[in-house]
Design an enzyme around this catalytic site. Structure first.
Site, PDB file in Angstrom:
ATOM      1  CE1 TYR A 129      -3.349  -2.788   0.281  1.00 36.72           C
ATOM      2  CE2 TYR A 129      -2.808  -3.009   2.604  1.00 36.72           C
ATOM      3  CZ  TYR A 129      -3.478  -3.456   1.492  1.00 36.72           C
ATOM      4  OH  TYR A 129      -4.278  -4.566   1.580  1.00 36.72           O
ATOM      5  CD  GLU A 140      -6.691 -12.836   6.829  1.00 35.72           C
ATOM      6  OE1 GLU A 140      -6.658 -12.748   5.591  1.00 35.72           O
ATOM      7  OE2 GLU A 140      -5.800 -12.402   7.576  1.00 35.72           O
TER       8      GLU A 140
HETATM    9 ZN    ZN Z   1      -4.419 -11.925   5.956  1.00 36.22          ZN
END
Ligand code: ZN
Ligand code: ZN
Length: 349
Positions: free
Chosen positions: A129, A189
């Site tokens: 990022y 997740e």
């Molecule tokens: Zn992860």
């Protein structure tokens, strides 16, 4: 029933158990030796191989086109891009910091091996990022995006919910709070990343920000292995610690899953709305409901949203991006045939 207090793994423990049949997910007595020759959880070798095959380097993806596209994005696209990136930055930071506190209480060394690799991958995601931000915008814009989660009310509300779940385990080291943290991880997740992922994939299919989508595909591939890991940990605990799966506790995990789905839809509709070409609020809701079903049934429970049992047809392009060369949902079955032979994504888009 009272919750069992968990003891932190001793760092040096020559009196730990060596016998495999004594090894267990929690409450065992681990020597902490990285013994990968004798595994209690044999699926770990498949998981490990997959995680190693997935190794990637963010800077190998070219973001030149993204740097040209970013200033020309529509205002709604730009707003969504920034907010979604801000949320993803937060999620990956939280993951990389929280995983070590989980592994301190997991008493099977092979599982801790996986958690450490996962933590490493979350760091790579965070760094990707920063590479994206460095490539596409000025330092001022970059900082505004990095810390937007502190000022955007809805974003802060979301992050507070997740942060509180994890903080609960920081303060109460017992088996039930660990279990809730594991469920929160699984939701994070498997649900929380997805309105972000679908937004980037949608931009890319509209011919914008192709490098960003490529970064996200590599992240997505890693997140699928993380999901696989947490699913397996939870399923092993279901066998080993049935008192963590009484009807009232399952009802609570189910509430967490429903709340996670609700928040992801609310968030996705807030950041994406109806102003972005190729996505609608209805598509977001349908897809996240479908994912909620997929995640919950993968733990052996009944679907939560009977209307959304199959992948919405309007959204099958998401899996075209996220399933690149191997990351399929049958991955959960840990078939070694699902392996990629190299670490590179084969670009079949
Ligand atoms: Zn992860
Ligand atoms: Zn990540």
């Amino acid at each position: 029933m009272t919750n069992k207090l968990l003891k932190k793994n001793a760092l040096f423990n020559p009196d730990g158990d060596i016998e495999i049949h004594l090894r267990k997910m929690i409450g065992g007595n681990s020597t902490n030796l990285n013994d990968f020759n004798n595994m209690r959880y044999s699926w770990v070798s498949d998981w490990y191989r997959q995680a190693m095959n997935n190794f990637w380097i963010p800077e190998e993806i070219n973001l030149t086109q993204d740097a040209k596209d970013y200033p020309k994005l529509e205002p709604a696209e730009r707003k969504a891009y920034d907010k979604i990136l801000s949320f993803l930055v937060f999620l990956d930071s939280l993951q990389s910091n929280n995983l070590p506190s989980i592994s301190e209480y997991i008493t099977a060394n092979e599982i801790n091996l996986c958690l450490h690799i996962q933590a490493f991958q979350e760091c790579v995601h965070s760094q990707s990022y920063s590479y994206m931000l460095d490539s596409i915008c000025s330092p001022e814009e970059r900082n505004e995006i990095l810390y937007q989660w502190k000022t955007d009310e809805l974003l802060l509300e979301r992050n507070t919910f997740i942060g509180d779940c994890y903080n609960d385990f920081q303060e109460n080291k017992n088996d039930f709070s660990l279990m809730k943290t594991l469920i929160a991880n699984y939701i994070l997740e498997g649900i929380y990343f997805y309105s972000g992922f679908m937004f980037f994939y949608n931009l890319s299919r509209n011919g914008k920000m192709p490098g960003s989508a490529q970064e996200i595909r590599y992240i997505n591939r890693d997140e699928n292995t993380h999901l696989w890991l947490f699913r397996n940990i939870i399923l092993e605990l279901k066998k080993e610690e049935p008192e963590l799966f009484t009807a009232d506790k399952i009802a609570l995990y189910e509430d967490m899953m429903r709340e996670g789905v609700r928040q992801e839809i609310k968030w996705g509709q807030y950041v994406i709305g109806d102003q972005i070409q190729g996505l609608t609020q209805q598509m977001i809701a349908d897809y996240i409901h479908y994912l909620g079903n997929l995640r919950w049934t993968s733990l052996g429970f009944e679907p939560l949203f009977p209307e959304n049992l199959t992948e919405p047809e309007t959204m099958n392009w998401v899996s075209q991006y996220s399933n690149a060369n191997m990351v399929k949902t049958d991955f959960f079955e840990a078939k070694s045939t699902a392996y990629a032979k190299s670490s590179a994504l084969i670009d079949d888009l």
